[in-house]
Design a protein around this motif. Structure first.
Motif, PDB file in Angstrom:
ATOM      1  N   THR A 121       0.822  -1.220   0.000  1.00  0.00           N
ATOM      2  CA  THR A 121       0.000   0.000   0.000  1.00  0.00           C
ATOM      3  C   THR A 121       0.854   1.269   0.000  1.00  0.00           C
ATOM      4  O   THR A 121       0.376   2.332  -0.402  1.00  0.00           O
ATOM      5  CB  THR A 121      -0.950   0.013   1.218  1.00  0.00           C
ATOM      6  OG1 THR A 121      -0.191  -0.242   2.402  1.00  0.00           O
ATOM      7  CG2 THR A 121      -2.031  -1.054   1.083  1.00  0.00           C
ATOM      8  N   ASP A 122       2.128   1.165   0.402  1.00  0.00           N
ATOM      9  CA  ASP A 122       2.988   2.353   0.380  1.00  0.00           C
ATOM     10  C   ASP A 122       3.694   2.535  -0.964  1.00  0.00           C
ATOM     11  O   ASP A 122       4.559   3.407  -1.118  1.00  0.00           O
ATOM     12  CB  ASP A 122       4.023   2.298   1.517  1.00  0.00           C
ATOM     13  CG  ASP A 122       5.014   1.150   1.352  1.00  0.00           C
ATOM     14  OD1 ASP A 122       4.948   0.425   0.335  1.00  0.00           O
ATOM     15  OD2 ASP A 122       5.865   0.955   2.257  1.00  0.00           O
ATOM     16  N   GLY A 123       3.343   1.680  -1.944  1.00  0.00           N
ATOM     17  CA  GLY A 123       3.916   1.803  -3.284  1.00  0.00           C
ATOM     18  C   GLY A 123       5.133   0.933  -3.526  1.00  0.00           C
ATOM     19  O   GLY A 123       5.646   0.882  -4.649  1.00  0.00           O
ATOM     20  N   THR A 124       5.619   0.219  -2.486  1.00  0.00           N
ATOM     21  CA  THR A 124       6.772  -0.674  -2.670  1.00  0.00           C
ATOM     22  C   THR A 124       6.428  -1.782  -3.665  1.00  0.00           C
ATOM     23  O   THR A 124       5.440  -2.493  -3.492  1.00  0.00           O
ATOM     24  CB  THR A 124       7.177  -1.321  -1.330  1.00  0.00           C
ATOM     25  OG1 THR A 124       7.475  -0.290  -0.385  1.00  0.00           O
ATOM     26  CG2 THR A 124       8.386  -2.222  -1.497  1.00  0.00           C
ATOM     27  N   GLU A 125       7.240  -1.904  -4.716  1.00  0.00           N
ATOM     28  CA  GLU A 125       6.961  -2.925  -5.735  1.00  0.00           C
ATOM     29  C   GLU A 125       7.278  -4.313  -5.202  1.00  0.00           C
ATOM     30  O   GLU A 125       8.288  -4.520  -4.514  1.00  0.00           O
ATOM     31  CB  GLU A 125       7.780  -2.656  -6.996  1.00  0.00           C
ATOM     32  CG  GLU A 125       7.322  -1.423  -7.751  1.00  0.00           C
ATOM     33  CD  GLU A 125       7.944  -1.326  -9.136  1.00  0.00           C
ATOM     34  OE1 GLU A 125       8.945  -2.027  -9.402  1.00  0.00           O
ATOM     35  OE2 GLU A 125       7.422  -0.553  -9.963  1.00  0.00           O
ATOM     36  N   LEU A 126       6.411  -5.267  -5.533  1.00  0.00           N
ATOM     37  CA  LEU A 126       6.580  -6.656  -5.097  1.00  0.00           C
ATOM     38  C   LEU A 126       7.179  -7.494  -6.217  1.00  0.00           C
ATOM     39  O   LEU A 126       6.920  -7.257  -7.399  1.00  0.00           O
ATOM     40  CB  LEU A 126       5.226  -7.248  -4.694  1.00  0.00           C
ATOM     41  CG  LEU A 126       4.564  -6.627  -3.464  1.00  0.00           C
ATOM     42  CD1 LEU A 126       3.118  -7.107  -3.351  1.00  0.00           C
ATOM     43  CD2 LEU A 126       5.339  -6.977  -2.195  1.00  0.00           C
ATOM     44  N   SER A 127       7.969  -8.490  -5.828  1.00  0.00           N
ATOM     45  CA  SER A 127       8.467  -9.486  -6.787  1.00  0.00           C
ATOM     46  C   SER A 127       7.619 -10.741  -6.615  1.00  0.00           C
ATOM     47  O   SER A 127       7.739 -11.440  -5.603  1.00  0.00           O
ATOM     48  CB  SER A 127       9.936  -9.819  -6.501  1.00  0.00           C
ATOM     49  OG  SER A 127      10.740  -8.678  -6.632  1.00  0.00           O
ATOM     50  N   PRO A 128       6.734 -11.036  -7.563  1.00  0.00           N
ATOM     51  CA  PRO A 128       5.899 -12.236  -7.421  1.00  0.00           C
ATOM     52  C   PRO A 128       6.699 -13.502  -7.706  1.00  0.00           C
ATOM     53  O   PRO A 128       7.474 -13.548  -8.661  1.00  0.00           O
ATOM     54  CB  PRO A 128       4.793 -12.029  -8.461  1.00  0.00           C
ATOM     55  CG  PRO A 128       5.367 -11.090  -9.466  1.00  0.00           C
ATOM     56  CD  PRO A 128       6.437 -10.279  -8.790  1.00  0.00           C
ATOM     57  N   ALA A 129       6.552 -14.517  -6.862  1.00  0.00           N
ATOM     58  CA  ALA A 129       7.281 -15.770  -7.035  1.00  0.00           C
ATOM     59  C   ALA A 129       6.988 -16.375  -8.401  1.00  0.00           C
ATOM     60  O   ALA A 129       5.819 -16.569  -8.767  1.00  0.00           O
ATOM     61  CB  ALA A 129       6.906 -16.757  -5.932  1.00  0.00           C
TER      62      ALA A 129
END
Length: 362
Positions: A121-129
Motif C-alpha cells: 500500500t505504500d507503493g513498494t513494488e513486489l516481486s511475485p514468485a
C-alpha cells in the motif's frame, strides 16, 4: 474497476517469517489478466525465495502453484475470458523466439510475466514468485500464464499441475520418454519425485523403483505406482536398483533431489544407453565429478528437465482429463488444506517431510 486491495503472503527479508499484508493489484493492462485465486500449493521453491536462494529482490509475494477464476482481462487477450477456470503456469510462451519458431514452444527462451507490478500500500513494488504470486486473494499475471481447464476438476488438485506435479510427470513422460515396459528408478520421493512415479506408471513402465530415506514417502510412492521401494539410508541405492533390474540398471533414472551425491547414484544406476533426468533443483555451489570415460562408455543421455519440459496449453488440459477419468490420482498429493495464515507453519511441515503438499484454500 480500478486497482484492488487484497491480502497476500509477503516475505520481506531473508529468513524472516512470512506475514500477511495488504497488496495492491492493478487493473490488467494489454496482455494481462487478474485471477481470483481459489487454491495454491506450498512448494519448496517458495521457501527458497524466502531464504534468499533465488535472488535478493525482496519483498516477495509468494505462491505460484495455483488455480482460480479469471476475473478480468486487458486488451488483446484472446486465450482466456472472465469466468474461465484456469491453472496458472510460470512459463507463458512468446511464440516468437528461436525455440518457438522451430516448433518447440515447450523450450521457449523468452517466457514472460505481467508488465505491471503489484505493490504494497505504500507503493513498494513486489516481486511475485515465478512471476505469479498466488498466496493472495487475487493476482495479476500475463494472460499466457493462464491455462483454461475443465472446471469439473477440484481446484486443490488442479492447481498442483502449476508446478511440482507437472515437473515430476513431465520428467518421466516428456523429458525421460518413459515407454511401455521400461524400467524406471526415481531417486527422491517428495512431491516432484512422487509425481515422477505417477508419470512413469501412466506411461506404462514395467518396473518402477522408488528410492528415498523416508519410509513414509516410500509408502506414498508405492500407492502411486512404485513396484519396488528402496530406503537408501539402510541400503546402497545403486546396487539395489541394479539388483531389481536384472543386474543391469534402469532404462530411465529420475533424480528428484538435486544433489551431487544423488546425481552420481542416478548416473551409475542406469543401464547402458539409459537416460538420466535431473529434475531436482541444485544450488549454485554444487559440482559433479564424473570420469569422462564413464560418460562416454555408458552411452545414453544425461538430461535436465525444467518444469517437466511441459507445454501448459497441451499438457494441463490432457492431465486434467485423465484426472477426471480416474486415471491420474492428483488428490493423493493434497495432504492438507490450510488458510493463508498457515503458510509459515506449512513451510516447517514441508521441511520435516510431513506432507506431500499443503494447499492454501481461499
Amino acid at each position: 474497476m480500478g486497482a484492488q486491495q487484497v491480502r497476500g503472503v509477503i516475505a520481506r527479508a531473508k529468513g524472516e517469517p512470512v506475514r500477511i499484508e495488504t497488496i495492491v493489484v492493478p487493473d490488467p493492462g494489454p496482455g494481462e489478466a487478474v485471477v481470483k485465486i481459489q487454491t495454491c500449493g506450498v512448494c519448496h521453491t517458495d521457501l527458497h525465495y524466502r531464504e534468499g536462494g533465488i535472488n535478493d529482490d525482496f519483498p516477495f509475494l509468494l505462491g505460484h502453484e495455483a488455480a482460480g477464476i479469471v476475473e478480468s482481462v486487458g486488451e488483446d487477450v484472446t486465450e482466456v475470458a472472465p469466468g474461465d477456470f484456469v491453472v496458472l503456469n510460470w512459463r507463458a510462451v512468446c511464440g516468437q523466439c528461436r525455440a518457438c519458431r522451430r516448433g518447440r514452444p515447450q523450450y521457449c527462451f523468452d517466457t514472460h510475466n505481467a508488465r505491471q507490478r503489484m505493490t504494497l500500500t505504500d507503493g513498494t513494488e513486489l516481486s511475485p514468485a515465478l512471476g505469479i504470486g498466488a498466496f493472495a486473494e487475487k493476482t495479476l499475471v500475463a494472460a499466457g500464464q493462464c491455462t483454461k481447464v475443465d472446471p469439473a476438476a477440484s481446484p486443490a488438485a488442479a492447481g498442483l499441475l502449476g508446478c511440482g506435479v507437472m515437473a515430476g510427470i513431465g520428467a518421466a513422460i516428456n523429458t525421460g520418454g518413459v515407454g511401455r515396459g521400461d524400467s524406471v528408478a526415481v531417486i527422491g520421493c517428495g512431491g516432484v519425485g512422487a509425481a515422477a512415479v505417477l508419470g512413469a506408471r501412466l506411461a506404462g513402465a514395467g518396473r518402477i523403483v522408488a528410492v528415498d530415506i523416508d519410509d513414509r514417502k516410500l509408502e506414498t510412492a508405492r500407492g502411486l505406482g512404485a513396484t519396488h521401494t528402496v530406503n537408501s539410508r539402510s541400503t546402497e541405492a545403486v546396487e539395489a536398483i541394479r539388483e531389481l533390474t536384472g543386474g543391469f540398471g534402469a532404462d530411465v533414472v529420475i533424480e528428484a533431489v538435486g544433489r551431487p551425491e544423488t546425481y552420481e547414484q542416478a548416473f551409475y544406476a542406469r543401464d547402458l544407453a539409459g537416460t538420466v533426468v535431473l529434475v531436482g533443483v541444485p544450488t549454485p555451489e554444487m559440482r559433479i565429478d564424473l570420469p569422462l570415460l564413464d560418460v562416454f562408455g555408458r552411452g545414453g543421455s544425461l538430461k535436465s528437465s525444467w518444469y517437466g519440459d511441459c507445454l501448459p496449453s497441451r499438457d494441463f488440459p490432457m492431465l486434467i482429463d485423465l484426472y477426471l477419468q480416474g486415471r491420474l490420482d492428483l488428490d493423493a498429493f493434497v495432504t492438507e488444506t490450510i488458510g493463508l495464515d498457515d503458510v509459515e507453519a506449512a513451510f516447517t511441515r514441508m521441511h520435516q517431510g510431513d506432507v506431500l503438499r499443503s494447499v492454501v484454500v481461499l
